[in-house]
Write an enzyme that holds these catalytic residues in place. Structure first.
Site, mmCIF file in Angstrom:
data_model
loop_
_atom_site.group_PDB
_atom_site.id
_atom_site.type_symbol
_atom_site.label_atom_id
_atom_site.label_comp_id
_atom_site.label_asym_id
_atom_site.label_seq_id
_atom_site.Cartn_x
_atom_site.Cartn_y
_atom_site.Cartn_z
ATOM 1 N N GLY A 1 -9.243 48.262 53.190
ATOM 2 C CA GLY A 1 -8.617 46.955 53.328
ATOM 3 C C GLY A 1 -7.258 46.931 52.674
ATOM 4 N N SER A 2 -6.454 45.964 53.090
ATOM 5 C CA SER A 2 -5.152 45.777 52.468
ATOM 6 C C SER A 2 -4.785 44.316 52.573
ATOM 7 C CB SER A 2 -4.087 46.637 53.148
ATOM 8 O OG SER A 2 -3.963 46.281 54.511
ATOM 9 N N GLY B 1 -2.316 40.878 50.381
ATOM 10 C CA GLY B 1 -1.165 40.454 49.610
ATOM 11 C C GLY B 1 -1.061 41.103 48.260
ATOM 12 N N PHE B 2 -2.196 41.350 47.598
ATOM 13 C CA PHE B 2 -2.153 41.888 46.250
ATOM 14 C C PHE B 2 -2.240 43.406 46.211
ATOM 15 C CE2 PHE B 2 -3.414 37.583 44.819
ATOM 16 C CZ PHE B 2 -2.397 37.401 43.909
ATOM 17 N N GLY B 3 -2.489 44.046 47.345
ATOM 18 C CA GLY B 3 -2.544 45.494 47.315
ATOM 19 C C GLY B 3 -3.531 46.042 48.314
ATOM 20 N N VAL C 1 -7.202 48.392 49.138
ATOM 21 C CA VAL C 1 -8.575 48.534 48.643
ATOM 22 C C VAL C 1 -9.161 49.823 49.170
ATOM 23 C CG1 VAL C 1 -10.820 47.412 48.388
ATOM 24 C CG2 VAL C 1 -8.776 46.022 48.762
ATOM 25 N N LYS D 1 -9.505 48.149 43.999
ATOM 26 C CA LYS D 1 -8.316 47.440 44.505
ATOM 27 C C LYS D 1 -7.107 47.847 43.682
ATOM 28 C CE LYS D 1 -6.838 42.807 45.892
ATOM 29 N NZ LYS D 1 -7.058 42.991 47.328
ATOM 30 N N ASP E 1 -6.492 30.643 48.369
ATOM 31 C CA ASP E 1 -6.388 31.546 49.520
ATOM 32 C C ASP E 1 -7.751 31.745 50.184
ATOM 33 O OD1 ASP E 1 -5.008 33.062 51.315
ATOM 34 O OD2 ASP E 1 -5.076 34.897 50.136
#
Length: 900
Positions: free
Chosen positions: A542-543, A545-547, A549, A563, A658
């Site tokens: 996964g990817s 806003g914060f980075g 995974v 993450k 969010d």
């Protein structure tokens, strides 16, 4: 002549009065308008209705023969056992009334007809009659013989044969045999188990009971008892997931008693009740087996070999540093009268007494019931860190520390009994109870520091203890500070001497965090450890806003999601770790658990539990089998519960900011867990202004984001409403519809406004971009709720089920935040305990404006496609590949963030 008239009048009054206290009991059913009270049916002990075969009766009843508290009850006649009660929370007097009207049942006390203490929820049609079945189910029927409401759907502390306890439902104990108000014990059915809890502390699971047989890996749907046993059913109610086989019996109940035992028993004429199953079955298994902080020692009882009764005889005493409390406390209090036991900040008792929190040792070789069923809050820590974690949490009342692993367990909300085994197990487990020292009321009713003599000329006990302790603490702190400073100075001199700097990637380097101490941090991982666990960050899952995974496997074979935080800018390690300590101490079944973190050099990682089924968007919008309606409902309820906890249940209120399907992760059996909560706290003030741009999830943002209004927890409520609409439809709230397929082909066309370009039909009826929230509003106004359901469900959902979620969703997306319900209220609506409100249309008209804008944008996009170019001078552009609309606050998310 006059005496005759007076005599006749008195006779009539007497006959009327006697009729009010000897009314006839009805059989099988009654019709509106009808009222009953204990006094009106006093000859039949308040009974006004019986089942056709006389097995059950409905009565205004006073359990325990007391004369002050009366309840509407369903009673098994032969055993005089209450199987259900209505007004548990508010009993009425002997003159209290039960009224049956066309709108349902109400219960009021004396002259309180306008203010009922209990009532059935709003019904979809008028009541024709109230029926009591031979199974003990009280049912309201309409003129078409359709059920409007059933007592079986609202269990109290008991279920009977023919009744189901669905996943998410629970039984709650009564306070006593004569007081039916809900007690402190709960039996809850989850998607994989049946669990007993006390103040949120688990003390029994069916899956861990030796008498239960696991038959299937299916997801649990409901619990039931029948003539042959006790079951947790899955697979549409056809396959037992867990089962306990019992002797054949025509009448059996499962009940949660006043002491926290889950008991299954059968009844037969002549022999009466026979207990067949009890959980927990050991004498020390219930939370208050020996009272508060009482020491419970479990000795095997050879004379008790039957599985139908408790198999042990516990012995109660007090642990070291404690004595038996006076009065009716039934537990233990500190031996030193200067100390008092704490009360949780969630308790009605004031917690301000914890002026000087300390810990009294219970000794080693002990344990606490909740530790058996829970994970430690921290691992690989020292005892002082464990106690410090408890000291700063007012809900924490004690800790248990396992010396061999450095595991820290906490006791929260309420103190129960302490466990001591006679076989010498748990010798490396140490227990400590948090106590207060100061001028506070003790468990004995005296005040700390007081004595029976006049103490006016005596030196206060607290001061005598505190002054030496304070002086010693300051001295130790000074020496420690001096030692640390000298060590750091020596290191700097050595590095300057050899021209080297500290290697922040060294797994053995302590330079990152040893310069400061932050209590409550979760496990700290080394960078090399995470590098190895993820196979050099090989599997990207996964990817956002914060980075990014990555999937990883730790050395203990635990699967995790790692993450990599990349968008928090340059932030001090201490600030980062302080916020991680807050996030790491938030625990809820519907929140993804933070297992640890890594801070080395510029590296920032968060380690989460791994969610097997990924994010909701992949399951909901992907090409696989569609989620069934019950699964969608469970996801909605789990998400709501997680948000309610973030807003009001944890020590530090957290606004997620969010909420979207990408941040709702699914575990086994589609259990929903919210991810990325609290990560907005990692942003600097400068970055927080770029929050919406960075996250890229404008499709779920409330109108207040555009108006620079205050961002509150109601912002999350709006986002939840948008997610709920997507759960209903199975599609993004903003999606393209081709000319060959129209939503309104299956329904009547023509909306109530919102169309663009001068059209009279709704924006949803046009090919192009569909704004589903507007369609939901229009169909709500028409009452055509089935038009909104995911067509892939093919009739496996009813109009009433869809209506419920649509109404909740629309209430959540009101334009004015004050009109939106809080998440606790949303949970109540979903669970059925709170009546559904009607959406305020005037606060939803803004959706028509957004719908028109989307329609206009769609028409421009089509014109652009036909002309092969982009029209100039128009900011409302759409490209079908990217779904980019000028109304920037409402574009759906295309990114994936959060641990998988």
């Amino acid at each position: 002549m006059k005496p005759s008239i007076i005599t006749c009048s008195l006779l009539i009054i007497f006959l009327l009065f006697t009729s009010t206290i000897s009314a006839n009991t009805f059989k099988a059913y009654i019709t509106p308008s009808f009222s009953a009270s204990f006094l009106k049916f006093i000859d039949d002990s308040g009974t006004f209705l019986t089942s056709p075969n006389g097995t059950f009766k409905a009565a205004i009843f006073n359990p325990g023969a007391q004369q002050t508290s009366f309840y509407l009850c369903i009673i098994h006649v032969a055993s005089s056992t209450i199987t259900w009660s209505a007004n548990r929370n508010r009993a009425v007097s002997n003159s209290g009334l039960m009224n049956l009207t066309l709108k349902g049942i109400t219960i009021s006390d004396k002259n309180g007809n306008n203010n009922p203490v209990w009532s059935t929820p709003p019904l979809r049609s008028q009541v024709d009659r109230l029926v009591l079945t031979d199974m003990g189910n009280l049912i309201l029927l309409d003129p078409s013989n359709v059920s409007l409401w059933e007592s079986f759907r609202y269990p109290t502390d008991t279920i009977v044969i023919g009744q189901r306890l669905s996943v998410g439902s629970s039984l709650s104990s009564s306070s006593s045999d004569s007081d039916l108000s809900p007690g402190n014990y709960n039996l809850t059915i989850t998607s994989s188990d049946a669990i007993l809890q006390w103040f949120g502390q688990t003390y029994w699971k069916l899956s861990m009971d030796t008498k239960a047989y696991k038959n299937s890996l299916s997801t649990v749907e409901y619990m039931a008892v029948n003539t042959t046993g006790f079951y947790l059913f899955g697979s549409d109610g056809t396959v037992p997931v867990y089962l306990v086989t019992l002797p054949v019996s025509n009448f059996r109940v499962a009940t949660l008693d006043n002491y926290g035992h889950f008991i299954i028993k059968s009844f037969s004429f002549g022999t009466g009740w026979k207990q067949e199953f009890v959980g927990p079955d050991d004498g020390c298994g219930t939370p208050l087996a020996c009272g508060r902080v009482g020491l419970c020692t479990d000795y095997d009882d050879p004379s008790s070999s039957s599985s139908s009764s408790s198999s042990s005889s516990p012995v109660c005493s007090c642990p070291q540093n404690f004595r038996v409390g006076s009065g009716n406390s039934g537990g233990c209090v500190p031996s030193n009268g200067s100390y008092s036991l704490p009360f949780s900040c969630n308790n009605n008792q004031s917690n301000s007494s914890l002026v000087v929190p300390s810990f009294l040792s219970l000794g080693n070789g002990l344990d606490y019931f909740h530790n058996i069923y829970s994970d430690p809050v921290m691992d690989s820590v020292d005892l002082s860190s464990c106690q410090d974690q408890c000291s700063k949490n007012c809900s924490c009342l004690g800790v248990f520390y396992r010396n061999s692993s450095g595991s820290c367990y906490v006791i929260e909300n309420e103190l129960g009994s302490i466990l001591s085994s006679n076989n010498g197990a748990n010798q490396d487990m140490f227990g400590f109870i948090k106590v207060s020292l100061g001028s506070t009321t003790t468990n004995d009713g005296t005040r700390d520091g007081e004595t029976s003599q006049d103490g006016s000329g005596q030196f206060p006990v607290a001061a005598a203890v505190l002054l030496p302790v304070t002086g010693s603490t300051l001295l130790v702190a000074f020496l420690f500070f001096w030692w640390r400073r000298s060590i750091k100075s020596s290191k700097r001199q050595d590095m300057n001497k050899f021209g080297k700097t500290n290697n922040n990637n060294n797994p053995h380097s302590s330079g990152d965090l040893d310069a400061f101490y932050i209590p409550g941090l979760p496990r700290r991982f080394d960078y090399e450890e995470l590098e190895k666990a993820t196979d050099d960050f090989k599997t990207l899952i996964g990817s956002g806003g914060f980075g990014t995974v990555y999937k990883g496997v730790l050395s203990d074979n635990a699967v995790v999601a790692v993450k990599k935080i990349v968008n928090i800018g340059v932030q001090g390690k201490k600030d980062f770790c302080t916020e991680i300590a807050v996030i790491g101490n938030i625990h809820h079944v519907n929140l993804v658990k933070l297992k640890g973190f890594c801070v080395q050099g510029r590296h920032r990682f968060l380690v989460y539990e791994y969610m097997n089924r990924g994010s909701l968007d992949r399951t909901l919008f992907g090409g696989g089998p569609p989620l069934e309606w019950q699964e969608r409902y469970d996801v909605a309820l789990g998400t709501a519960r997680g948000l309610a906890y973030l807003h009001a249940g944890c020590e530090h209120k957290i606004i997620h900011c969010d909420i979207k399907p990408e941040n709702i992760l699914l575990h086994d059996h589609f259990q929903a867990k919210i991810s990325d909560f609290g990560l907005s706290k990692l942003l600097s003030p400068e970055q927080s202004g770029l929050f919406t741009t960075m996250r890229g999830t404008r499709g779920y943002l409330a109108p207040e984001w555009l108006t620079n209004s205050a961002i509150t927890e109601k912002t999350d409520v709006y986002s939840f409403g948008m997610v709920l609409l997507e759960l209903i439809s199975g599609r993004k709230n903003c999606y393209f519809k081709s000319r060959s397929h129209s939503v309104d082909e299956d329904s009547n066309s023509g909306g109530r406004g919102g169309g663009g370009g001068g059209h009279n039909s709704s924006s949803s009826s046009m090919p192009g971009l569909i704004y589903f929230p507007l369609l939901a509003l229009e169909k709500h106004e028409e009452g055509s709720y089935m038009d909104l359901a995911d067509p892939r469900l093919e009739g496996r959902v009813t109009n009433e089920e869809v209506e419920k979620l649509v109404r909740i969703a629309l209430c959540c997306v009101h334009e004015e935040p004050a009109l939106r319900p809080n998440m606790a209220a949303v949970v109540g609506m979903l669970e059925g305990g709170t009546a559904l409100p009607q959406p305020r249309i005037e606060s939803l008209n803004f959706l028509r404006f957004y719908g028109r804008r989307f329609t206009e944008a769609s028409m421009i996009a089509e014109e652009n496609d036909e002309n092969g170019g982009t029209p100039q001078g128009n900011s409302s552009s759409v490209t079908s590949g990217g779904s980019q609309v000028a109304l920037v606050s409402y574009i759906s998310s295309q990114s994936i963030s959060g641990p998988r």
